[in-house]
Design an enzyme around this catalytic site. Structure first.
Site, short mmCIF file in Angstrom:
data_model
loop_
_atom_site.label_atom_id
_atom_site.label_comp_id
_atom_site.label_asym_id
_atom_site.label_seq_id
_atom_site.Cartn_x
_atom_site.Cartn_y
_atom_site.Cartn_z
N HIS A 110 20.32 46.47 30.58
CA HIS A 110 20.47 45.05 30.23
C HIS A 110 21.76 44.49 30.86
CE1 HIS A 110 20.43 41.40 27.63
NE2 HIS A 110 19.13 41.62 27.61
N HIS A 113 13.39 42.42 19.89
CA HIS A 113 13.53 41.05 19.39
C HIS A 113 12.69 40.12 20.25
CE1 HIS A 113 16.54 41.29 22.57
NE2 HIS A 113 16.74 39.98 22.53
N HIS A 117 13.33 37.36 22.13
CA HIS A 117 13.77 36.61 23.30
C HIS A 117 12.83 36.91 24.47
CE1 HIS A 117 18.20 35.72 22.02
NE2 HIS A 117 17.38 34.71 21.77
N ASP A 140 13.05 37.51 27.62
CA ASP A 140 13.25 38.60 28.58
C ASP A 140 12.85 39.96 28.01
OD1 ASP A 140 15.53 38.23 26.90
OD2 ASP A 140 16.79 39.39 28.25
N ASP A 156 19.47 44.06 21.99
CA ASP A 156 20.66 43.26 22.25
C ASP A 156 21.51 43.18 20.98
OD1 ASP A 156 19.29 42.90 24.57
OD2 ASP A 156 19.26 40.72 24.51
#
Length: 314
Positions: A269, A63, A65, A67, A211
């Site tokens: 994570h 995805h 994001h 990070d 995530d």
């Protein structure tokens, strides 16, 4: 096959963990490695390994994001500066192509190798004679995917002691036998492939999830996997934060693995709120499950051989 964790932190780098980047080393299988996500400073982490950026063949983004993607521009540029001419394919959600192209164009970064960017949807996103990669959407606060890598059934092992006993000369005939073909020897005898080969070996299945909250697609994608890599940003005491921010606890991850009948679970994570001293307590929350659970640290490596997972490094 090996799994090498270059970054295992969530959100932002900490003194203990860099942001997310996971390497699937396929050096024995195809002479390359694949990467899943590329957090900030991933190329710095690579400097502490034996990985060569030109050997990076495929890069899967879960995805958008920061990070998970802020390390991309630097790695793509360095791969070119180092003289890598081998093609690279990137897979990711809608928006990844525009972001990469704008970032490279704005910074005047010109890559000298063929770069393909595929914006994916649910389903099989890659297949060749060795591997299948399937993607499914997960449940995060923005669109996010998980990936399942399936190695196809391996050719049967050639039983060289049997071919020697039958007088099969070393060379092309052995290759034909290994490929399942019967061969005729110089004296007219026919040697059948089935007589001198073992049973075909099953390939491995690895599921690497982005995530997500606990969700059905995580279970479906992990079904029967040898290894599941699942985020464990929070623990039981911080479960409310996990729900609020679209993340999982280590127990959520273990429940996915259990429901999917998967064989090994690796947690990554990890929130920066957890110190190394907290890992023992986190693992204690899942010690009752009947499959091995590991919490990956940066530079931890897991070796898959003879259907056994061995942790090496940190």
């Amino acid at each position: 096959m090996q799994l090498l964790f270059l970054g295992t932190g969530a959100g932002m780098p900490s003194k203990q963990r860099n942001t997310t980047a996971t390497v699937l080393k396929l050096l024995d299988e195809r002479g390359t490695f694949w990467m899943f996500d590329c957090g900030e400073a991933t190329q710095h982490q690579i400097l502490h390994t034996t990985l060569k950026p030109r050997k990076l063949e495929k890069l899967f983004i879960t995805h958008l994001h920061g990070d998970h993607i802020y390390g991309l521009p630097g790695l793509l540029g360095s791969r070119s500066f180092l003289g890598g001419n081998e093609p690279l394919t990137i897979y990711g959600p809608k928006g990844i192509k525009a972001w990469i192209e704008l970032t490279l164009a704005t910074s005047k970064t010109y890559v000298k190798y063929p770069l393909t960017i595929n914006e994916i949807e649910e389903g099989i996103i890659f297949e060749d004679d060795q591997f299948i990669v399937e993607a499914k959407p997960l449940e995060h606060v923005i669109p996010c995917f998980g990936y399942k890598v399936t190695q196809k059934t391996l050719s049967p092992e050639l039983l060289i002691e049997k071919t020697d006993a039958l007088g099969v000369p070393r060379g092309p005939l052995l290759r034909q036998l290994k490929e399942g073909k019967d061969v005729e020897l110089a004296d007219g005898r026919v040697v059948k492939s089935a007589e001198v080969t073992g049973k075909p070996k099953e390939g491995f299945q690895v599921t690497i999830l982005g995530d997500t909250k606990f969700c059905e697609n995580s279970i479906l994608l992990s079904n029967g996997s040898d290894i599941v890599v699942h985020e464990g940003t929070f623990d039981l005491e911080t479960a409310d934060l996990a729900r609020l921010y679209g993340h999982s606890t280590i127990v959520d991850a273990a429940n996915v693995c259990k429901e999917a009948n998967a064989k090994h679970l690796i947690i990554n994570h990890i929130s920066a709120r957890f110190m190394p001293s907290d890992m023992k307590e986190m693992l204690a929350q899942v010690e009752h499950y009947d499959f091995p659970v590991y919490v990956a640290d940066d530079f931890a490596e897991f070796d898959w051989s003879d259907r056994t997972l061995v942790k090496r490094g940190n």
